[in-house]
Motif scaffolding. Sequence first.
Motif, PDB file in Angstrom:
ATOM      1  N   LEU A  86      -3.841 -49.601 -62.340  1.00 60.60           N
ATOM      2  CA  LEU A  86      -4.334 -49.067 -63.611  1.00 60.60           C
ATOM      3  C   LEU A  86      -3.819 -49.901 -64.779  1.00 60.60           C
ATOM      4  N   CYS A  87      -2.553 -50.261 -64.759  1.00 58.60           N
ATOM      5  CA  CYS A  87      -1.980 -51.074 -65.834  1.00 58.60           C
ATOM      6  C   CYS A  87      -2.612 -52.464 -65.865  1.00 58.60           C
ATOM      7  N   LEU A  88      -2.795 -53.076 -64.712  1.00 53.41           N
ATOM      8  CA  LEU A  88      -3.442 -54.389 -64.669  1.00 53.41           C
ATOM      9  C   LEU A  88      -4.874 -54.302 -65.187  1.00 53.41           C
ATOM     10  N   ASP A  89      -5.540 -53.209 -64.844  1.00 51.70           N
ATOM     11  CA  ASP A  89      -6.949 -53.022 -65.188  1.00 51.70           C
ATOM     12  C   ASP A  89      -7.146 -52.701 -66.661  1.00 51.70           C
ATOM     13  N   SER A  90      -6.175 -52.015 -67.260  1.00 49.08           N
ATOM     14  CA  SER A  90      -6.356 -51.500 -68.615  1.00 49.08           C
ATOM     15  C   SER A  90      -5.616 -52.289 -69.690  1.00 49.08           C
ATOM     16  N   LEU A  91      -4.442 -52.810 -69.381  1.00 45.63           N
ATOM     17  CA  LEU A  91      -3.597 -53.399 -70.412  1.00 45.63           C
ATOM     18  C   LEU A  91      -3.829 -54.885 -70.625  1.00 45.63           C
ATOM     19  N   ILE A  92      -4.581 -55.505 -69.727  1.00 46.42           N
ATOM     20  CA  ILE A  92      -4.864 -56.935 -69.862  1.00 46.42           C
ATOM     21  C   ILE A  92      -6.371 -57.114 -70.031  1.00 46.42           C
ATOM     22  N   THR A  93      -6.772 -57.681 -71.179  1.00 46.71           N
ATOM     23  CA  THR A  93      -8.194 -57.907 -71.459  1.00 46.71           C
ATOM     24  C   THR A  93      -8.362 -59.322 -72.010  1.00 46.71           C
ATOM     25  N   PRO A  94      -8.665 -60.296 -71.156  1.00 49.08           N
ATOM     26  CA  PRO A  94      -8.853 -61.673 -71.642  1.00 49.08           C
ATOM     27  C   PRO A  94      -9.981 -61.756 -72.664  1.00 49.08           C
ATOM     28  N   LYS A  95      -9.861 -62.683 -73.599  1.00 50.28           N
ATOM     29  CA  LYS A  95     -10.855 -62.839 -74.650  1.00 50.28           C
ATOM     30  C   LYS A  95     -12.003 -63.754 -74.230  1.00 50.28           C
ATOM     31  N   ALA A  96     -11.701 -64.827 -73.517  1.00 52.39           N
ATOM     32  CA  ALA A  96     -12.737 -65.774 -73.116  1.00 52.39           C
ATOM     33  C   ALA A  96     -13.636 -65.150 -72.054  1.00 52.39           C
ATOM     34  N   GLU A  97     -14.940 -65.444 -72.134  1.00 45.71           N
ATOM     35  CA  GLU A  97     -15.913 -64.832 -71.224  1.00 45.71           C
ATOM     36  C   GLU A  97     -15.628 -65.169 -69.767  1.00 45.71           C
ATOM     37  N   ARG A  98     -15.353 -66.432 -69.488  1.00 47.66           N
ATOM     38  CA  ARG A  98     -15.097 -66.844 -68.105  1.00 47.66           C
ATOM     39  C   ARG A  98     -13.829 -66.190 -67.565  1.00 47.66           C
ATOM     40  N   GLN A  99     -12.798 -66.122 -68.399  1.00 45.12           N
ATOM     41  CA  GLN A  99     -11.553 -65.493 -67.970  1.00 45.12           C
ATOM     42  C   GLN A  99     -11.742 -64.000 -67.722  1.00 45.12           C
ATOM     43  N   ARG A 100     -12.563 -63.350 -68.556  1.00 44.26           N
ATOM     44  CA  ARG A 100     -12.845 -61.923 -68.343  1.00 44.26           C
ATOM     45  C   ARG A 100     -13.536 -61.702 -67.010  1.00 44.26           C
ATOM     46  N   ALA A 101     -14.493 -62.580 -66.674  1.00 44.46           N
ATOM     47  CA  ALA A 101     -15.203 -62.438 -65.408  1.00 44.46           C
ATOM     48  C   ALA A 101     -14.248 -62.605 -64.220  1.00 44.46           C
ATOM     49  N   LEU A 102     -13.366 -63.599 -64.318  1.00 38.01           N
ATOM     50  CA  LEU A 102     -12.407 -63.830 -63.232  1.00 38.01           C
ATOM     51  C   LEU A 102     -11.413 -62.673 -63.119  1.00 38.01           C
ATOM     52  N   TRP A 103     -10.967 -62.167 -64.265  1.00 36.65           N
ATOM     53  CA  TRP A 103     -10.026 -61.047 -64.248  1.00 36.65           C
ATOM     54  C   TRP A 103     -10.686 -59.784 -63.719  1.00 36.65           C
ATOM     55  N   TYR A 104     -11.946 -59.585 -64.079  1.00 34.23           N
ATOM     56  CA  TYR A 104     -12.687 -58.427 -63.563  1.00 34.23           C
ATOM     57  C   TYR A 104     -12.787 -58.507 -62.036  1.00 34.23           C
TER      58      TYR A 104
END
Length: 234
Positions: free
Chosen positions: A66-84
């Motif tokens: 939950l903490c990994l999913d909620s507290l980290i939100t990358p700004k760059a589009e590619r990084q967001r996709a990889l983090w998702y």
Amino acid sequence: MTDELIFLNFFFLGRLFFREMGQSLFGTPPHAKNFWARFLMGFLLVLFITPLSLSLFYFLLYIIFLCLDSLITPKAERQRALWYAFTLLLPFATCIGQPQLAPLSKNFQFAVIPYLSERFWLVLLGFILTIKEGTIIIRMALNNLRTVPFSEENKETDKEEYERGKWIGILERTFIYFLIIFDQIGAIALIVALKSLARFNELNKRTFAEYFLIGSFLSLLVAAVPAVLVRLLW
């Protein structure tokens, strides 16, 4: 295996009801109330998994994810996709290969729990993934390909069409998912035909046709993959 499925169901139910799609699509910070709603939802694991030590173990995993999913939100589009993708696959990777530490029992559980089989949790998990996670994956692909519906009046994204497309896609994936589950694959052609017929006149527009076709193929794929995996696993 049942305990792991219960854990995954509650984790992804939390994402379904309390995780904003904008967090993955646009980098929107999550609302604090949604974080705490998901946190409180994790306590249900104590009621569904026994013994208490095992339920607390899964609750700890739940909080970490939950903490990994909620507290980290990358700004760059590619990084967001990889983090998702990372936050989507990590719970599965953690649960795969775990030994069956304790079977379901009647201790600290509602009377209905013994009647919910492993197959039930498996089908429910696949269905949850086709709804919210499927929508996010499709939206990410459409945004990345710049294939979104535009309004002819102001040349901006047609938000009403985009919203309609989301709900049509959810209904489409629901039908496709359960048709595969109940081994009625031939009926999928009827769903696709009805959807194409309803949008037939609009397919003359190139941008809409690209949006429609790519979205439809992705929707079919996103519904079919979990359904086929569920069928293989049960």
